[in-house]
Motif scaffolding. Structure first.
Motif, PDB file in Angstrom:
ATOM      1  N   LEU A 152       3.457  -4.097 -10.522  1.00  0.00           N
ATOM      2  CA  LEU A 152       2.879  -5.189  -9.745  1.00  0.00           C
ATOM      3  C   LEU A 152       1.459  -4.793  -9.348  1.00  0.00           C
ATOM      4  O   LEU A 152       1.204  -3.623  -9.037  1.00  0.00           O
ATOM      5  N   ARG A 153       0.567  -5.762  -9.331  1.00  0.00           N
ATOM      6  CA  ARG A 153      -0.792  -5.466  -8.900  1.00  0.00           C
ATOM      7  C   ARG A 153      -0.860  -5.469  -7.370  1.00  0.00           C
ATOM      8  O   ARG A 153      -0.097  -6.173  -6.696  1.00  0.00           O
ATOM      9  N   ALA A 154      -1.799  -4.687  -6.848  1.00  0.00           N
ATOM     10  CA  ALA A 154      -1.894  -4.528  -5.403  1.00  0.00           C
ATOM     11  C   ALA A 154      -2.220  -5.838  -4.702  1.00  0.00           C
ATOM     12  O   ALA A 154      -1.897  -6.018  -3.526  1.00  0.00           O
ATOM     13  N   ASN A 155      -2.856  -6.774  -5.417  1.00  0.00           N
ATOM     14  CA  ASN A 155      -3.197  -8.048  -4.778  1.00  0.00           C
ATOM     15  C   ASN A 155      -2.083  -9.085  -4.910  1.00  0.00           C
ATOM     16  O   ASN A 155      -2.275 -10.255  -4.594  1.00  0.00           O
ATOM     17  N   SER A 156      -0.915  -8.658  -5.405  1.00  0.00           N
ATOM     18  CA  SER A 156       0.230  -9.571  -5.482  1.00  0.00           C
ATOM     19  C   SER A 156       0.714  -9.914  -4.069  1.00  0.00           C
ATOM     20  O   SER A 156       0.571  -9.128  -3.129  1.00  0.00           O
ATOM     21  N   ARG A 157       1.317 -11.072  -3.936  1.00  0.00           N
ATOM     22  CA  ARG A 157       1.881 -11.463  -2.644  1.00  0.00           C
ATOM     23  C   ARG A 157       3.194 -10.718  -2.402  1.00  0.00           C
ATOM     24  O   ARG A 157       3.884 -10.339  -3.343  1.00  0.00           O
ATOM     25  N   LYS A 158       3.520 -10.566  -1.143  1.00  0.00           N
ATOM     26  CA  LYS A 158       4.740  -9.832  -0.804  1.00  0.00           C
ATOM     27  C   LYS A 158       5.995 -10.586  -1.245  1.00  0.00           C
ATOM     28  O   LYS A 158       7.035  -9.970  -1.497  1.00  0.00           O
ATOM     29  N   THR A 159       5.896 -11.901  -1.368  1.00  0.00           N
ATOM     30  CA  THR A 159       7.046 -12.649  -1.877  1.00  0.00           C
ATOM     31  C   THR A 159       7.325 -12.283  -3.337  1.00  0.00           C
ATOM     32  O   THR A 159       8.474 -12.310  -3.779  1.00  0.00           O
ATOM     33  N   GLU A 160       6.281 -11.935  -4.104  1.00  0.00           N
ATOM     34  CA  GLU A 160       6.482 -11.483  -5.482  1.00  0.00           C
ATOM     35  C   GLU A 160       7.242 -10.169  -5.506  1.00  0.00           C
ATOM     36  O   GLU A 160       8.047  -9.915  -6.412  1.00  0.00           O
ATOM     37  N   LEU A 161       6.990  -9.331  -4.524  1.00  0.00           N
ATOM     38  CA  LEU A 161       7.715  -8.064  -4.418  1.00  0.00           C
ATOM     39  C   LEU A 161       9.197  -8.312  -4.144  1.00  0.00           C
ATOM     40  O   LEU A 161      10.074  -7.676  -4.737  1.00  0.00           O
ATOM     41  N   ASP A 199      -0.737  -3.485  -0.261  1.00  0.00           N
ATOM     42  CA  ASP A 199      -1.364  -2.192  -0.013  1.00  0.00           C
ATOM     43  C   ASP A 199      -0.642  -1.351   1.034  1.00  0.00           C
ATOM     44  O   ASP A 199      -0.449  -0.148   0.873  1.00  0.00           O
ATOM     45  N   ASP A 200      -0.247  -1.999   2.138  1.00  0.00           N
ATOM     46  CA  ASP A 200       0.300  -1.246   3.256  1.00  0.00           C
ATOM     47  C   ASP A 200       1.733  -0.770   3.023  1.00  0.00           C
ATOM     48  O   ASP A 200       2.271  -0.010   3.836  1.00  0.00           O
ATOM     49  N   LEU A 201       2.352  -1.219   1.948  1.00  0.00           N
ATOM     50  CA  LEU A 201       3.725  -0.808   1.667  1.00  0.00           C
ATOM     51  C   LEU A 201       3.799   0.306   0.627  1.00  0.00           C
ATOM     52  O   LEU A 201       4.866   0.870   0.398  1.00  0.00           O
ATOM     53  N   VAL A 202       2.665   0.621   0.007  1.00  0.00           N
ATOM     54  CA  VAL A 202       2.652   1.588  -1.091  1.00  0.00           C
ATOM     55  C   VAL A 202       2.756   3.009  -0.542  1.00  0.00           C
ATOM     56  O   VAL A 202       2.095   3.364   0.437  1.00  0.00           O
ATOM     57  N   ILE A 203       3.596   3.822  -1.180  1.00  0.00           N
ATOM     58  CA  ILE A 203       3.659   5.246  -0.844  1.00  0.00           C
ATOM     59  C   ILE A 203       3.089   6.040  -2.020  1.00  0.00           C
ATOM     60  O   ILE A 203       3.216   5.648  -3.174  1.00  0.00           O
ATOM     61  N   ARG A 204       2.427   7.125  -1.710  1.00  0.00           N
ATOM     62  CA  ARG A 204       1.864   7.992  -2.747  1.00  0.00           C
ATOM     63  C   ARG A 204       2.986   8.615  -3.558  1.00  0.00           C
ATOM     64  O   ARG A 204       4.027   9.002  -3.012  1.00  0.00           O
ATOM     65  N   SER A 205       2.792   8.734  -4.853  1.00  0.00           N
ATOM     66  CA  SER A 205       3.817   9.328  -5.711  1.00  0.00           C
ATOM     67  C   SER A 205       3.169  10.337  -6.647  1.00  0.00           C
ATOM     68  O   SER A 205       1.970  10.252  -6.931  1.00  0.00           O
ATOM     69  N   PRO A 206       3.942  11.313  -7.149  1.00  0.00           N
ATOM     70  CA  PRO A 206       3.403  12.248  -8.138  1.00  0.00           C
ATOM     71  C   PRO A 206       2.916  11.503  -9.376  1.00  0.00           C
ATOM     72  O   PRO A 206       3.486  10.488  -9.766  1.00  0.00           O
TER      73      PRO A 206
END
Length: 642
Positions: free
Chosen positions: A310-319, A373-380
């Protein structure tokens, strides 16, 4: 007290960030000192005399340009020797934030005047003394600003962070305005690991000190490899600064660095009209390289899950819809507008929204807007061409519990799940057990062949490939028994392991020890000083000759030999056990040699090695020549051969 006024000007590119950059003070006037006694220094003219050059930061495996660093030029037109002197003077005048802000506005305006600027990030140096300062550029929240500004702030370690500043909180403020964070000149500045811990950067730029000559320096390679592994496990990407030679490029790439910046790729240029998105020099280096880990690429391609991102500018409903799909994965990879991974969003963090009838409304009403953006966690993060051993070693940690994001050419390719990682670990352990000698636990023939092939492909360093075996081992084994024979083999293997383990500590060399079988061993040494390597190899053989005396009774030791049957059944006297070796030396440079050529050289000189006083025969191979007729063309020990 010096007073400056600023006017909004210049850097308007039609976007919110450009409007904001323009307001950073592109036109300013010095109006004198507070008491009017003396005219103030004309800072506006000093900044106006400077210009920016841009140097690319390029993906190591694809040549794709990731971004450009803005570098100040034109100090000869000012009274300052360099940027450090300028900023120190501004700090002394109490104008550091104002000057830095104006410089950033100037850089943004110059960058966004170039064709193709939106395809790459702009890396801007930020003086560490301004971190968290209320007037620091990019610190004040601007709700009109795009969350993906394309700006990366390089926190320089050339100056200390002001005391009492909470770096982690300051970095969060910068990120709220859409900037990425990089640590510049890592390893030679004030903060080092503390800044790495507190800043949680997106990038770490390894200083040129650690990159210069890294191909011939095992300590630098060890440090960079450890840093790359640690950084990737935290989702941080590595930039190798100051790459100037092809061998430095290959070494940095193979150690796990993600990007390179340096004269080998391109010098900083101020006369650009457009920004290339690929650099052919990197593509050509990768095409020419015979050491590409194609097997790793193939295996990772087989086991990764190509989850739709998903792109970062996607809406949260898409998530929410993403996780509600039948058979959906428990994670969603998130990418930016250029397909570069930003991290993961985990379903378990959203359960109370996913399974709520009004989940979409609840999620949007968290006060965080409607972006991801605010829901993303850093990953390896790991490149798909990284050697499998390095993938396993770097990510067999708790940090990979949710999976590893795999990139190809800097773009998202898929996710390596924790289950797939465990399968790779099992495969690696099984392969090692299959190829490992059960008595000595040394790598066997398959690993030895891989080492020889790798050494032959690496023409940037000198290599010593040595075959070692015992003299008259069969009569010793027949006369004193298999138990003593095994003791002799273990005794030599322990010496060999210790020798290989200490090679990097005593010189800039990498060493590999293997067990062909029986009393036949292999030792490969890459790098270091040839004379030192050969002297230590002769010392190894001498030490074993001394060690082996403990395998005999006193009478045999004193007599210096024993009676036993030879291979024809005749009884004759044999000397005490010793080892001999043929060392094939391959100098740097193209040679065209193959493993078969190495084996032929060893076979032709084994007898000479056993007859040498120090039990060592050195053969130097320069290039592959047509095979000589029997009995012709073979030089004595120590001679150069074609």
């Amino acid at each position: 007290m010096t007073v400056l006024t600023t006017t909004k000007a210049g850097a308007n590119s039609g976007r919110a960030e450009s409007d904001r950059a323009g307001s950073y003070g592109a036109g300013w006037t010095a109006i004198g000192s507070a008491d009017g006694a003396a005219e103030a220094f004309d800072w506006a003219s000093a900044v106006g005399a400077l210009r920016y050059a841009f140097q690319p930061i390029v993906q190591l495996r694809s040549g794709r340009c990731h971004g450009y660093e803005a570098l100040l030029r034109g100090f000869e037109r000012t009274s300052f020797a360099n940027a450090g002197a300028l900023l120190d003077a501004a700090e002394a005048a109490g104008l550091l934030a104002t000057v830095e802000t104006a410089l950033h506005a100037k850089a943004v305006a110059a960058y966004r005047a170039l064709a193709g600027w939106s395809e790459s990030k702009l890396f801007l140096n930020l003086d560490a003394r301004l971190i968290g300062h209320p007037d620091s550029p990019w610190f004040t929240h601007d709700p009109a600003a795009s969350r993906n500004s394309g700006i990366v702030l390089e926190l320089s370690e050339s100056r200390p962070v002001a005391s009492g500043v909470a770096v982690d909180a300051a970095v969060d403020r910068y990120r709220q305005n859409g900037t990425g964070i990089a640590i510049d000149d890592f390893g030679v500045g004030h903060s080092g690991l503390r800044t790495l811990y507190e800043a949680r950067p997106d990038y770490v730029k390894i200083d040129r000190f650690f990159i210069a000559g890294i191909d011939a320096d095992s300590r630098k390679r060890g440090l960079v490899a450890a840093l790359a592994g640690h950084a990737h496990a935290l989702g941080i990407q590595i930039v190798a600064e100051g790459v100037e030679t092809a061998t430095e490029f290959y070494t940095c790439r193979d150690l796990g660095c993600d990007f390179a910046q340096g004269f080998l790729i391109a010098r900083p240029r101020a006369d650009l009209t457009s920004l290339p998105n690929r650099y052919p020099v990197v593509e050509e280096l990768n095409r020419k390289d015979r050491r590409q880990p194609s097997e790793s690429h193939r295996r990772l391609s087989e086991v990764i899950e190509r989850l739709p991102p998903l792109r970062a500018n996607s809406r949260k409903t898409e998530l929410l819809d993403y996780f509600r799909r039948e058979g959906s994965a428990p994670i969603a990879p998130i990418i930016d507008e250029h397909d570069r991974p930003l991290g993961l969003i985990r379903e378990r963090d959203l359960k109370r929204f996913v399974y709520s009838r009004f989940g979409g409304e609840l999620l949007r009403n968290r006060g965080l807007g409607d972006r991801l953006d605010d829901l993303v966690i850093r990953s390896p993060v790991c490149d798909i061409s990284t050697p499998l051993d390095r993938v396993i070693e770097a990510f067999s940690t708790e940090s990979a519990a949710d999976g590893i994001v795999i990139v190809e050419g800097g773009a998202y390719a898929g996710v390596l799940s924790s289950g797939a990682l465990l399968r790779l670990v099992h495969e690696r352990n099984l392969a090692m057990a299959t190829d490992q000698n059960p008595l000595t636990r040394l790598p066997g023939n398959a690993a030895i062949l891989r080492h020889i092939e790798g050494a032959l492909a690496d023409d940037g360093r000198v290599h010593v490939l040595a075959y070692l075996d015992f003299d008259n081992f069969k009569p010793f084994n027949d006369n004193f028994g298999f138990r003593q024979g095994d003791r002799a083999i273990l005794m030599f293997s322990e010496r060999l392991k210790a020798w290989a383990g200490s090679a990097g500590a005593s010189s800039d060399a990498d060493a590999f020890a293997g067990h062909i079988g029986g009393d036949d061993f292999f030792l490969g040494v890459s790098g270091g000083e040839e004379g030192e390597v050969l002297a230590r190899l002769a010392e190894l053989l001498a030490l074993f000759r001394s060690d082996a005396e403990s395998l005999y009774d006193t009478e045999t030791r004193v007599s210096g030999g024993f009676l036993a049957k030879d291979r024809y059944g005749a009884v004759r006297r044999f000397p005490l056990l010793a080892a001999s070796g043929v060392a094939v030396v391959i100098p740097p440079g193209p040679h065209g040699l193959t493993p078969d050529a190495i084996n032929a050289a060893i076979a032709d000189h084994k007898a000479a090695a056993k007859g040498a006083e120090d039990k060592l025969c050195v053969v130097r191979l320069v290039h592959l020549a047509p095979s000589p007729a029997p009995g012709e063309g073979r030089g004595p020990c120590g001679a150069w051969e074609g």
